[in-house]
Every structure is written in structure tokens, then in C-alpha cells.
Design a protein around this motif. Structure first.
Motif, mmCIF file in Angstrom:
data_model
loop_
_atom_site.group_PDB
_atom_site.id
_atom_site.type_symbol
_atom_site.label_atom_id
_atom_site.label_comp_id
_atom_site.label_asym_id
_atom_site.label_seq_id
_atom_site.Cartn_x
_atom_site.Cartn_y
_atom_site.Cartn_z
ATOM 1 N N ALA A 26 0.679 -0.996 -0.094
ATOM 2 C CA ALA A 26 -0.001 -0.169 0.020
ATOM 3 C C ALA A 26 0.650 1.541 -0.277
ATOM 4 O O ALA A 26 1.740 1.233 0.772
ATOM 5 N N PRO A 27 0.930 2.175 -0.829
ATOM 6 C CA PRO A 27 1.395 3.407 -0.676
ATOM 7 C C PRO A 27 1.289 4.098 0.477
ATOM 8 O O PRO A 27 0.237 4.266 1.344
ATOM 9 N N SER A 28 2.114 5.292 1.494
ATOM 10 C CA SER A 28 2.416 5.840 2.406
ATOM 11 C C SER A 28 2.343 7.050 2.434
ATOM 12 O O SER A 28 3.459 7.585 0.597
ATOM 13 N N GLY A 29 2.682 8.189 3.456
ATOM 14 C CA GLY A 29 2.468 8.982 2.830
ATOM 15 C C GLY A 29 1.469 9.820 2.477
ATOM 16 O O GLY A 29 2.606 11.361 2.048
ATOM 17 N N LEU A 30 0.693 9.462 2.267
ATOM 18 C CA LEU A 30 -0.249 10.511 1.462
ATOM 19 C C LEU A 30 -0.508 11.724 1.970
ATOM 20 O O LEU A 30 -0.243 11.594 3.656
ATOM 21 N N ARG A 31 -0.387 12.616 1.434
ATOM 22 C CA ARG A 31 -0.343 14.154 2.273
ATOM 23 C C ARG A 31 -0.276 15.155 1.061
ATOM 24 O O ARG A 31 -0.804 14.675 -0.902
ATOM 25 N N TYR A 47 -12.985 17.043 1.134
ATOM 26 C CA TYR A 47 -12.555 15.583 0.731
ATOM 27 C C TYR A 47 -11.112 14.742 1.254
ATOM 28 O O TYR A 47 -11.129 15.332 2.113
ATOM 29 N N THR A 48 -12.022 14.069 0.937
ATOM 30 C CA THR A 48 -10.722 12.573 1.005
ATOM 31 C C THR A 48 -10.406 11.417 0.073
ATOM 32 O O THR A 48 -10.888 11.080 -0.589
ATOM 33 N N PHE A 49 -9.396 11.845 0.504
ATOM 34 C CA PHE A 49 -8.039 11.229 -0.746
ATOM 35 C C PHE A 49 -7.847 9.550 -0.284
ATOM 36 O O PHE A 49 -7.301 9.184 1.176
ATOM 37 N N THR A 50 -7.647 8.609 -0.853
ATOM 38 C CA THR A 50 -6.772 7.233 -0.687
ATOM 39 C C THR A 50 -6.156 6.936 -2.174
ATOM 40 O O THR A 50 -6.634 7.210 -3.105
ATOM 41 N N VAL A 51 -5.053 6.090 -2.458
ATOM 42 C CA VAL A 51 -4.160 5.637 -3.288
ATOM 43 C C VAL A 51 -4.174 4.603 -3.066
ATOM 44 O O VAL A 51 -3.382 4.178 -2.045
ATOM 45 N N LYS A 52 -4.164 3.611 -4.343
ATOM 46 C CA LYS A 52 -3.638 2.088 -4.625
ATOM 47 C C LYS A 52 -2.833 1.739 -5.464
ATOM 48 O O LYS A 52 -2.750 3.044 -6.427
ATOM 49 N N ALA A 53 -2.505 0.934 -5.435
ATOM 50 C CA ALA A 53 -0.821 0.687 -5.882
ATOM 51 C C ALA A 53 -1.629 -0.477 -7.524
ATOM 52 O O ALA A 53 -2.364 -1.347 -6.580
ATOM 53 N N LYS A 54 -0.836 -0.525 -8.047
ATOM 54 C CA LYS A 54 -0.976 -1.736 -8.880
ATOM 55 C C LYS A 54 0.260 -2.233 -10.161
ATOM 56 O O LYS A 54 1.301 -1.239 -9.817
ATOM 57 N N ASP A 55 -0.246 -3.858 -10.459
ATOM 58 C CA ASP A 55 1.164 -3.720 -11.388
ATOM 59 C C ASP A 55 0.730 -4.945 -12.452
ATOM 60 O O ASP A 55 -0.753 -4.180 -12.885
ATOM 61 N N ALA A 56 1.740 -5.026 -12.967
ATOM 62 C CA ALA A 56 1.366 -5.617 -14.949
ATOM 63 C C ALA A 56 0.421 -6.806 -14.971
ATOM 64 O O ALA A 56 -0.546 -6.904 -16.164
ATOM 65 N N ALA A 57 0.285 -7.033 -13.798
ATOM 66 C CA ALA A 57 -0.749 -8.151 -13.547
ATOM 67 C C ALA A 57 -1.896 -8.028 -13.260
ATOM 68 O O ALA A 57 -3.132 -8.913 -12.727
ATOM 69 N N GLY A 58 -2.370 -6.678 -12.940
ATOM 70 C CA GLY A 58 -3.836 -6.656 -12.739
ATOM 71 C C GLY A 58 -4.020 -6.656 -11.285
ATOM 72 O O GLY A 58 -4.859 -6.166 -10.928
ATOM 73 N N ASN A 59 -2.346 -6.893 -10.292
ATOM 74 C CA ASN A 59 -2.655 -6.778 -8.938
ATOM 75 C C ASN A 59 -2.665 -5.594 -8.743
ATOM 76 O O ASN A 59 -2.552 -4.633 -8.428
ATOM 77 N N SER A 88 -3.031 -2.926 -4.740
ATOM 78 C CA SER A 88 -2.670 -2.858 -2.769
ATOM 79 C C SER A 88 -3.690 -2.604 -2.327
ATOM 80 O O SER A 88 -5.180 -2.087 -3.315
ATOM 81 N N SER A 89 -3.421 -2.686 -1.571
ATOM 82 C CA SER A 89 -4.810 -1.945 -0.557
ATOM 83 C C SER A 89 -4.902 -0.691 -0.038
ATOM 84 O O SER A 89 -3.317 -0.156 -0.631
ATOM 85 N N ALA A 90 -5.599 0.342 -0.404
ATOM 86 C CA ALA A 90 -5.774 1.147 0.163
ATOM 87 C C ALA A 90 -4.335 2.123 0.651
ATOM 88 O O ALA A 90 -5.063 1.672 2.077
ATOM 89 N N SER A 91 -4.490 3.430 0.708
ATOM 90 C CA SER A 91 -3.310 3.553 1.728
ATOM 91 C C SER A 91 -3.842 4.822 3.240
ATOM 92 O O SER A 91 -5.672 4.602 2.383
ATOM 93 N N ALA A 92 -3.295 5.220 3.557
ATOM 94 C CA ALA A 92 -4.038 6.277 4.871
ATOM 95 C C ALA A 92 -5.044 6.679 3.827
ATOM 96 O O ALA A 92 -4.197 7.663 3.050
ATOM 97 N N PRO A 93 -5.923 7.481 4.909
ATOM 98 C CA PRO A 93 -6.575 8.347 4.125
ATOM 99 C C PRO A 93 -6.193 9.860 4.183
ATOM 100 O O PRO A 93 -5.773 9.730 5.407
#
Length: 610
Positions: A148-153, A206-218, A220-225
């Protein structure tokens, strides 16, 4: 922008020079002796486009009754016409399947299909009937999701946008991108670790989150909001800004015989809010003088000078810079920016992007040189094809433009203007999709999206089309090549409307050998022009080939076998109405010498903006 060499390259690179790299597979490996394989290659390549062919070989011991080839193309490259196959497209993923008559391939036999494309990229991840095209055993399927991405700001906000950044995720194979969510709704998909979410309401949380993805379509879980509240005001207040920005070219003082004095005598100076002086060079990773003679050395006689005073042989500053200084004395509110790059010199930005801070330092030192520091109020960056192909191809990456603009803003500070001329290619997967224009918007006072030169006689046989369409229209040769789609896409990427200026060309584009009056006709080549084939100033065209109709908010006319499209005072007023309705910051144009001696076009811009 129109300039020597053209905004788009017209001459085609020789089709005979095909590098070995154009082949997806030049020959199947030994392991493919009992497999169905496919080999694809470019049969011709002219830099901005190509023809290609794929040959499918049945290396098994029995006939197959159908085939399907899949591959990906990079952003900026696409396949159009296909023969001997059917085509389906999902994003950048292409699937080619047999027609009704060529699906069966006997053991040991082959079949092939062909296609035409635009861009300079080529296929990756080729599969034939679900297996790798070279017959090798595919790697084990990747089932591991990225972290999961960290440090969302939040890194900045306006009344209508919030800029975000986060730390990169990790993955066992590799992260390919990130999806940004506004609440539960996906707001953006990016390859870098920052973006700007636009289209928001003022003074709203507003509340935002971020998810990472890879080439296989996997995924991640969401970042901390992270939560952010937009500023007060903003949005579209029901009208646009009043900026009128005109480009003045240093080479115009030669063959065109257009000087700073003409800006005054035409009445244009009183209608301008800003002048962009074009161009400074970008070379060796630094800003550099474009034409020292025209810029600061050419001596003006009294009758050529803005204030009627001749230059002395020993005065410290002459040329255009001194004439601009005199023009500013007559118009104290007029601001002047020094533009660097342009179509021809945009290739120099690749090296500049390797050390943005050093580049910004060199630009600041040149713009603020004591000899002319009082002339300039800021800098305009004309990097026209970052991470894409233009006159050359750039591979600096999707974050390079944002990082370079951040460095320029940091060096110039808040007291100077920082602007940028950018692509207007709003096509799916086009130049606008390979660079973080939304993220870079926080560093600029405004963008000049070049909403002209969409179509022209670099397509020598046509179809004829308006070079600056305001909207799409039935039969338009390329979707996404119009001002409305350009502005809409930039706003969706998070660029505030008041940081966008609408671009107008003070010239037309034309073809010859045309028999059809309406757009969409065929041609034999570029119409003759005063300085360059296929292009002509408005001041010439209004008499040479008067407009007889309009399409998509732009005028056109057919005179003899020539067909020209260009803007008139009437169509410009319509486009200024659009700018106001969209809440844009105003308009800019390329360039001053194309107008009439009385400034018809700039008058239409000024009056249209109100």
C-alpha cells in the motif's frame, strides 16, 4: 506554434532506414518448433508513423482453425487501419483476430495481416492464442499485490483542486501505476507519485486514498486516507479572465521586417497584457541566447525605433530588448516574458530535465542579466513534447516536466511570472496523457495549450480540415484534436480553468490540388506560402483566399485548387465567448506579425474577452 521548421515535422524520415529493433520477433527460437508463433515488424517507418506486418506460423503438427494476436502499444502510439484481420482496442491493449477466410492455418503453414499506425513506439507483451509469440514458456503468473502507498499528503490546493503526493510502493515484479480515489470514486490514474485532483467545489472537505497496481493487474490495499478542504471562491464565476498574450519572434525582424515598433503602430500594444518573446535556446542543459544580433545588438535608426530615437554605436543595449524596454515605458502595465524552447529547441529539454535546478539557475541568470533585467517580468517554458515525440523523441519520463517546472518556480520565486506552452493533443493516449500537467500546474501562473496546428499539409494528401477547430465535428480526421476536448481534458487532470488560456493562430494552413469545397477533401500537397509551404499569414489570406464558410468554429475557403482554414475576427469572437463560458484566464496567439497593420485579430480577441 508556427515557426521555422513547423510545429510538427513535415518531412518524413526515409522508410528504408529500419532498425532491427522494429521487429517484435525476427525469428522464432528453437523452442518454438512445435508451437504457434508470430513475428511482427515495421515494413516502413517515417518517424511519426509506420506500416507494419505480422506473420503467424503454425509450427504444430496439425491445422488450427482460428488465431488471435494480442500486444500492447505505448502511450502516443496507435494502430489505425488493419487489413486481413479484425481489431479491437482496450486502452493501450490491441487484439487482432482472423477474418472469416484466414483463420485456418495448416500444419507448417503461415498467414499474415498488415496495419498502419501513428507514433514511434512498437508492440510489447505479444501473445498468440494466449501463448507468447516466440513460442517460449510464459513466466509463472504474478499473484502478489504491491504494498500500500504510504505517506499520502496534500501538497497544495485551490478553490477547485487538491494536489497530492505519496511514497512509492514496492512489488515483487514492479509497480506500474497508482489509482487515486476521491472518497469511493476513482479520480485519477497516474504512473508517478503525485497528481492534482480537479473539478472540486470551493470550501469543501474531501478525503483521498491511493492504491498501487502492477502489470499483472494486482492492486494493493488503500493508503491511509488524507483529508483536505478546498479554498474559498474559485470555480467558474460566470466569466473568464482578460489576459491577452501575444508572441513576438526574434527572427521576424529579418525576412518579415516586423519590429517592436510595429506592435505600437498597429495599436496592438495597447490591447496586450503580456508579450512572450520567442525564442531563447535550450542547449547543454541550460537556457541560452537564441539570436544575439536580433536580441540585443541590432542598431535601430530613428524611424525604426519605438520612440523615434536612434541607437548609438556604443550604448550598452540595442536590438529587440532595448525596443521592448521603450515599449514598456509607453505601456507601464505591459508585462514581457522570455520564452525558451519552441518546436525546434524543445529537444534540449531532455538534458535540462536531468538537472532541473541547474537549468533553472541558468535561466534565472540569463533572464535577470543586469543589461536587460528590467525588460522581463518572467519566463515562459515552451517544452512542447515532454516524454513524447515531436521533432525529436524525449524519454525523460512522466514526472520530468513537473520537476523542471517546480525547479523554475523555486528559482524565480513568487515575484516573477512562470508560464508554459503545452501540447493540445487530447486524444486517448496522446501527448497530454504521458506527462503530469496536472501536477505541474501548481508551479505556473498559467498554461498556453497550443489549440491550433491540429491538422495541416504535413498530411500531404489530406483530408482537408480546419487547423484550429473549436469543437469536434462529423468526419474530423482525429478525435481529441479540438480546443473543447483539450480544455476539458486539462481541467479533468486538475488544471484550474483560470490557469488556461485559449490559443489562436494568426495564420492559416492550406493544401493544393483540392477539388472539394467542404472539409474532408483530398489534396496533392501543401499550398504555396510566403515563407513556408502550407502556411500563410491572416493578413495575406484575407485577400488571397477569402473565407466562405465555417466548420467547428473556424473559417475556411477554397480559391482555385487551394483550400485554407484560418480564424477571422468573427470566429475569434466566438472562441472568446467559449473562453468566457469556460472561465479561462484569457487568450494567447501565435504570433503578432500575422495580423493586419491595423490589428484586426487582436482587436477581436480584446473585445471578445470584454
Amino acid at each position: 506554434m508556427s515557426r521555422p521548421g513547423g510545429r510538427r515535422a513535415i518531412a518524413l524520415a526515409g522508410a528504408a532506414t529500419l532498425a532491427a529493433a522494429t521487429a517484435l520477433l525476427t525469428a522464432p527460437p528453437a523452442s518454438s518448433a512445435e508451437a504457434v508463433t508470430a513475428a511482427c515488424k515495421k515494413t516502413s517507418d517515417w518517424g511519426t508513423g509506420f506500416d507494419g506486418n505480422c506473420t503467424i506460423t503454425n509450427g504444430t503438427g496439425s491445422a488450427i482453425s482460428s488465431w488471435k494476436l494480442e500486444a500492447d502499444l505505448p502511450s502516443g502510439t496507435s494502430v489505425g487501419n488493419v487489413w486481413n484481420a479484425t481489431k479491437t482496442v482496450s486502452g493501450n491493449h490491441y487484439t487482432f483476430a482472423n477474418t472469416g477466410w484466414n483463420g485456418t492455418i495448416a500444419a507448417g503453414a503461415t498467414t499474415s495481416f498488415g496495419f498502419g499506425g501513428t507514433g514511434s513506439g512498437w508492440f510489447t507483451g505479444c501473445k498468440i492464442n494466449g501463448a507468447t509469440c516466440d513460442g517460449s514458456t510464459p513466466p509463472e503468473k504474478d499473484t502478489e499485490a504491491p504494498s500500500a502507498p504510504s505517506g499520502l499528503r496534500s501538497t497544495g490546493k485551490t478553490a477547485t483542486s487538491v494536489s497530492l503526493a505519496w511514497n512509492a510502493s514496492t512489488d515483487n515484479v514492479g509497480v506500474t501505476g497508482y489509482d487515486v480515489y476521491n472518497g469511493s470514486a476513482k479520480a485519477a490514474s497516474v504512473t508517478g507519485t503525485s497528481t492534482t485532483v480537479g473539478g472540486l467545489s470551493a470550501k469543501t472537505a474531501y478525503t483521498f486514498t491511493v492504491k498501487a497496481k502492477d502489470a499483472a493487474g494486482n492492486t494493493s490495499s488503500a493508503s491511509a486516507p488524507v483529508s483536505a478542504t478546498t479554498d474559498e471562491g474559485g470555480g467558474n464565476p460566470g466569466g473568464g479572465g482578460d489576459k491577452v498574450v501575444g508572441y513576438f519572434t526574434n527572427w521576424g525582424v529579418y525576412q518579415r521586417n516586423y519590429h517592436v515598433k510595429n506592435v505600437e503602430t498597429s495599436g496592438s500594444a495597447a490591447k496586450l497584457t503580456h508579450i512572450n518573446y520567442a525564442f531563447g535556446n535550450v542547449t547543454g542543459g541550460r537556457c541560452a541566447i537564441g539570436d544575439s544580433y536580433a536580441d540585443y545588438d541590432k542598431a535601430y535608426t530613428a524611424d525604426q525605433s519605438v520612440d523615434g530615437v536612434a541607437d548609438n554605436w556604443d550604448q550598452p543595449l540595442r536590438g529587440n530588448f532595448n525596443q521592448l524596454r521603450k515599449l514598456k515605458k509607453l505601456h507601464p502595465d505591459l508585462k514581457i516574458l522570455w520564452s525558451f524552447g519552441g518546436w525546434t529547441w524543445s529537444g534540449g529539454f531532455g538534458q535540462a530535465a536531468q538537472n532541473p535546478a541547474a537549468f533553472a539557475e541558468s535561466c534565472y541568470n540569463l533572464v535577470e542579466d543586469p543589461r536587460w533585467a528590467d525588460v522581463f517580468d518572467g519566463i515562459d517554458i515552451d517544452w512542447e513534447y515532454p516524454n513524447a515525440c515531436g521533432l525529436t523523441c524525449d524519454t525523460s519520463g512522466p514526472d520530468a516536466f513537473r520537476k523542471l517546472m517546480a525547479a523554475v518556480r523555486a528559482k524565480f520565486g513568487s515575484g516573477d511570472l512562470v508560464t508554459a506552452a503545452i501540447t493540445a493533443d487530447a486524444s486517448d493516449g496522446g501527448k497530454m496523457d504521458v506527462t503530469d500537467y496536472g501536477g505541474a500546474a501548481q508551479y505556473v501562473d498559467w498554461y498556453n495549450p497550443m489549440t491550433y496546428d491540429y491538422f495541416g499539409a504535413w498530411d500531404a494528401k489530406g483530408p482537408t480540415a480546419p487547423h484550429s477547430p473549436l469543437t469536434s465535428y462529423p468526419g474530423i480526421p482525429h478525435e481529441g484534436f479540438n480546443s473543447t476536448d483539450t480544455i476539458s481534458k486539462l481541467r479533468a487532470k486538475g488544471v484550474p480553468a483560470n490557469k488556461l488560456l485559449l490559443g489562436i493562430g494568426f495564420y492559416g494552413r492550406g493544401w493544393t490540388g483540392v477539388t472539394q469545397s467542404e472539409p474532408g477533401g483530398t489534396a496533392t500537397g501543401a499550398a504555396p506560402g510566403t515563407y513556408e509551404a502550407g502556411i500563410e499569414d491572416y493578413k495575406v489570406l484575407k485577400g488571397k483566399c477569402p473565407a466562405t464558410s465555417t466548420v467547428a468554429g473556424t473559417a475556411y475557403g477554397k480559391c482555385g485548387s487551394e483550400w485554407w482554414s484560418y480564424d477571422t475576427p468573427s470566429t475569434i469572437r466566438g472562441k472568446m465567448g467559449f473562453a468566457g463560458d469556460q472561465g479561462l484566464g484569457g487568450a494567447f496567439f501565435w504570433e503578432l506579425s500575422g495580423d493586419t497593420t491595423g490589428g484586426e485579430l487582436i482587436t477581436a480577441i480584446k473585445s471578445g474577452l470584454g
